[in-house]
Design a protein around this motif. Structure first.
Motif, mmCIF file in Angstrom:
data_model
loop_
_atom_site.group_PDB
_atom_site.id
_atom_site.type_symbol
_atom_site.label_atom_id
_atom_site.label_comp_id
_atom_site.label_asym_id
_atom_site.label_seq_id
_atom_site.Cartn_x
_atom_site.Cartn_y
_atom_site.Cartn_z
ATOM 1 N N ASP A 184 -18.014 45.216 19.354
ATOM 2 C CA ASP A 184 -17.557 46.116 17.585
ATOM 3 C C ASP A 184 -15.879 46.697 17.732
ATOM 4 O O ASP A 184 -16.202 47.855 17.157
ATOM 5 N N LEU A 185 -15.034 46.555 18.850
ATOM 6 C CA LEU A 185 -13.720 46.940 18.047
ATOM 7 C C LEU A 185 -13.029 45.943 17.736
ATOM 8 O O LEU A 185 -12.687 44.461 17.784
ATOM 9 N N GLN A 186 -12.277 46.300 17.250
ATOM 10 C CA GLN A 186 -11.333 44.873 16.031
ATOM 11 C C GLN A 186 -9.766 45.453 16.398
ATOM 12 O O GLN A 186 -9.463 46.534 15.804
ATOM 13 N N ILE A 187 -9.257 44.573 16.652
ATOM 14 C CA ILE A 187 -7.259 44.901 17.132
ATOM 15 C C ILE A 187 -6.798 44.633 16.232
ATOM 16 O O ILE A 187 -6.717 42.651 16.760
ATOM 17 N N ILE A 188 -6.050 44.494 14.781
ATOM 18 C CA ILE A 188 -5.416 44.407 14.077
ATOM 19 C C ILE A 188 -3.771 44.378 14.566
ATOM 20 O O ILE A 188 -3.095 45.640 14.330
ATOM 21 N N LEU A 189 -3.366 43.094 14.676
ATOM 22 C CA LEU A 189 -1.549 43.065 15.275
ATOM 23 C C LEU A 189 -0.859 41.992 14.511
ATOM 24 O O LEU A 189 -0.047 42.534 13.851
ATOM 25 N N LYS A 190 -1.508 41.091 13.743
ATOM 26 C CA LYS A 190 -0.531 40.755 12.571
ATOM 27 C C LYS A 190 -1.615 40.205 11.464
ATOM 28 O O LYS A 190 -2.546 40.455 10.909
#
Length: 190
Positions: A184-190
């Motif tokens: 349930d965790l989204q890490i957006i880097l690009k």
């Protein structure tokens, strides 16, 4: 929008019990107007979404907003994208956020030393705030170490759903992982 308009909105916010979304983006509010809005929003429990993007709000205005965040019980999303907030204001916002729930934060950091102080403050929020759901720090000037610290810290927070660190200037994102043990965790880097 001139200061008299902002004063009128501020007065209405004190007694408001219906308005949930207040979009004042591109309104020319600046710091003086921001201070009046912040005072009114300290007592307003109805506004949940506040958009103050593109208003030339500086660190003094962010200090007022930080004080408001520590007292406001209704606000869930705050958009400060494209203002003039630097590290002292960022720290004030982080301190106010420590007590509150869901917010979107946007600003540009300029001083690398002070930027590290702000990233440490946000990392503390990620560890201690049990209701923060969305943290959007995209399109800023965070350095690699700051981004790395936040990505590492986010795994210690079980309620955050989105951490957006996309498009931070001068960062080589290789070596940072978006992988997480939480579906349930989204890490957006690009």
């Amino acid at each position: 929008m001139n200061l008299n308009h902002v004063l009128g909105i501020s007065d209405a916010l004190v007694t408001n019990n219906h308005l949930k979304i207040l979009d004042l983006s591109f309104s020319g509010i600046e710091t003086n107007g921001c201070s009046f809005l912040a005072k009114s929003l300290k007592v307003n429990k109805t506004v949940q979404i506040l958009n103050l993007s593109h208003n030339n709000i500086d660190s003094d205005g962010a200090n007022c907003l930080g004080d408001m965040l520590a007292n406001n019980t209704g606000l869930r999303i705050l958009n400060l994208h494209h203002n003039k907030i630097e590290s002292p204001g960022g720290i004030a916002l982080a301190q106010g956020l420590c007590a509150k729930s869901t917010f979107l934060i946007f600003w540009t950091e300029k001083d690398e030393k002070q930027e590290d102080d702000v990233s440490v403050s946000f990392s503390r929020i990620l560890k201690t705030n049990v209701t923060l759901r969305i943290l959007n720090l995209a399109n800023n000037s965070w350095n690699f170490e700051s981004v790395k610290l936040m990505v590492q810290t986010v795994h210690q927070n079980n309620v955050l759903r989105v951490l957006n660190l996309k498009s931070n200037l001068g960062i080589d994102y290789r070596g940072l992982s978006r992988k997480t043990n939480r579906s349930d965790l989204q890490i957006i880097l690009k």
